[in-house]
Design a protein around this motif. Structure first.
Motif, short mmCIF file in Angstrom:
data_model
loop_
_atom_site.label_atom_id
_atom_site.label_comp_id
_atom_site.label_asym_id
_atom_site.label_seq_id
_atom_site.Cartn_x
_atom_site.Cartn_y
_atom_site.Cartn_z
N GLU A 61 -3.05 -0.96 -5.15
CA GLU A 61 -4.35 -0.94 -5.83
C GLU A 61 -4.72 -2.33 -6.32
N LYS A 62 -3.71 -3.11 -6.69
CA LYS A 62 -3.95 -4.47 -7.16
C LYS A 62 -4.54 -5.32 -6.02
N GLU A 63 -3.99 -5.19 -4.81
CA GLU A 63 -4.50 -5.94 -3.67
C GLU A 63 -5.92 -5.51 -3.31
N ILE A 64 -6.20 -4.22 -3.41
CA ILE A 64 -7.54 -3.73 -3.12
C ILE A 64 -8.53 -4.28 -4.14
N ALA A 65 -8.14 -4.28 -5.42
CA ALA A 65 -9.01 -4.81 -6.46
C ALA A 65 -9.26 -6.30 -6.24
N GLN A 66 -8.23 -7.03 -5.81
CA GLN A 66 -8.38 -8.46 -5.56
C GLN A 66 -9.34 -8.69 -4.39
#
Length: 95
Positions: A61-66
């Motif tokens: 989810e962190k990579e998607i948000a980034q």
């Protein structure tokens, strides 16, 4: 169906001439049994084309948000190009 097993074998071994090959291909449109035999024979000859292994990546989810954040932030120095506005150099060449 009126299936010619000899023609099926010749088709798989690529021994048919163009006319007979076309006749057999028309037959395959109507005959599901022959179509399945041809499909399975070709699948057995070339199994690497029929692998069902889906290539999936795990994205946090962190990579998607980034990624979403990077899309929102645009470089103000880059020009906005629209289809209705030609590039200035191209406009100068037309005049």
């Amino acid at each position: 169906m009126n299936c010619d097993r000899k023609k099926l074998t010749q088709f798989l071994s690529k021994e048919l001439d163009v006319d007979n090959k076309l006749d057999f291909l028309f037959h395959l449109d109507d005959c599901t049994e022959c179509w399945e035999e041809v499909y399975n024979a070709i699948k057995a000859q070339h199994p690497h084309y029929y692998k069902n292994k889906a290539r999936r990546m795990k994205i946090s989810e962190k990579e998607i948000a980034q990624f979403d954040k990077e899309e929102e932030v645009s470089d103000p120095s880059l020009p906005i190009v629209t289809p209705s506005a030609p590039h200035p150099k191209l406009r100068a060449l037309r005049c």
